[in-house]
Design an enzyme around this catalytic site. Sequence first.
Site, PDB file in Angstrom:
ATOM      1  N   CYS A 139      31.385 -73.480  40.760  1.00 37.55           N
ATOM      2  CA  CYS A 139      31.633 -72.072  40.453  1.00 37.55           C
ATOM      3  C   CYS A 139      32.664 -71.421  41.368  1.00 37.55           C
ATOM      4  O   CYS A 139      33.043 -70.266  41.143  1.00 37.55           O
ATOM      5  CB  CYS A 139      30.335 -71.283  40.514  1.00 37.55           C
ATOM      6  N   CYS A 459      28.371 -68.306  45.414  1.00 33.03           N
ATOM      7  CA  CYS A 459      27.656 -69.563  45.587  1.00 33.03           C
ATOM      8  C   CYS A 459      28.221 -70.580  44.604  1.00 33.03           C
ATOM      9  O   CYS A 459      28.987 -70.226  43.708  1.00 33.03           O
ATOM     10  CB  CYS A 459      26.163 -69.373  45.342  1.00 33.03           C
TER      11      CYS A 459
END
Length: 475
Positions: A139, A459
């Site tokens: 991500c 994250c």
Amino acid sequence: MTSILTCTFKNLPSTSEWALRFSMRPLSCSSQLRAAPAAQTKSKKTLAKPNMRNIVVVDGVRIPFLLSGTFYKDLMPHDLARAALTGLLHRTSLPKEVVDYLIFGTVIQEVKTSNVAREAALGAGFSDRTPAHTVTMACISANQAMTTGVGLIASGQCDVVVAGGVELMSDVPIRHSRKMRKMMLDFNKAKTMGQRLSLISKFRLNFLAPELPAVAEFSTSETMGHSADRLAAAFAISRLEQDEYALRSHSLAKKAQDEGLLSDVVPFKVPGKDTVTKDNGIRPSSLEQMAKLKPAFIKPYGTVTAANSSFLTDGASAMLIMAEEKALAMGYKPKAYLRDFVYVSQDPKDQLLLGPAYATPKVLEKAGLTMNDLDAFEFHEAFSGQILANLKAMDSDWFAQNYMAGKTKVGPPPLEKFNTWGGSLSLGHPFGATGCRLVMAAANRLQRDGGQYGLVAACAAGGQGHAMIVEAYPK
């Protein structure tokens, strides 16, 4: 709530000591979930460093982020990336020949265009002499693309870099099973009819079972949603608190969209379809409607649902990053400086989604700033529970002392400065493209509100994370 958590933990793998430490501590920020207008701040010191090049964001764009399976479902990833690049060229009037390098992030790769950065660049009309490569870091792939560009400029190898990211979840690669693949390869090598017949005789119907892209962590065999559910339970974050935060995200995104604040979005004429002009995942609901949804991962006691999770998204983004002197020489007025950044990694089992809690103190220390110096926060919202768990960790002396080398806590961001134009829960999360959206949201908010410093944090799968300081360019 205590009984629910007890039942939940009985159905989970053994819970670590750090998690149990938080399990009965109340969430202090849930009453502040409505954002207030950000106050203007006084000018502070600049983060320019002697004998180092200043690196600026001239501008950045993204095509509308759409729910997977909608308007982009018949396209390929390089089509979306090309549209973002074309939009950036149009927005900045950038001469293509001045670009020294292009970098794109992506996660689920299309095998036909594994280096999607190169294919998109050629499709957008960039010179075939301009190098391009693709990075992947879950991500934070676009974050990696940006910081790789920063490194190229800081080292003097480049003056002008285009960085971005793309994801197309509407069409993920589905493979034959390994047994079937092996048989097909061996069959191709067989030289005699006897060898071919021998291979065919080994065929079994279960060879035809397809192999889908993994949704679980390779190292732990646990899905990210399952991990988010355990994290929320460990930090005593209730279903209601998660739904409240998700509703906040969608409500703020809708407000920003209606007021024209999402200026990084550029229209995209989808071949054979209408022109798409805005994100289609922003859907403010009500707490009553959200409460009706069943747990998505840990059943029946889990708290993570479709309503308080980010959704599968198609989209692409692109940013023009330059050395300041080059940008000014070309007549550009940059939007922001890209300053200090860090990458972190931690336990992918129990702390998979705590990247921001680890990265924030480190980047603040590196930049010589405190939370009070920051005027805008843009954190990636994978799940409501993940965001709220990070805020609790940042507000914990125990967490800081035990997991941040004995340092004092940095404290949570004030919510009136936090994701005030919505976030990944509402705007969408194309895995490879979100990082650029975060940086442009921070830069645009600083310009609009008169702030100076913004913090971007995210994250990522594998227990990794990223944080970066964005400094507004003087008006």
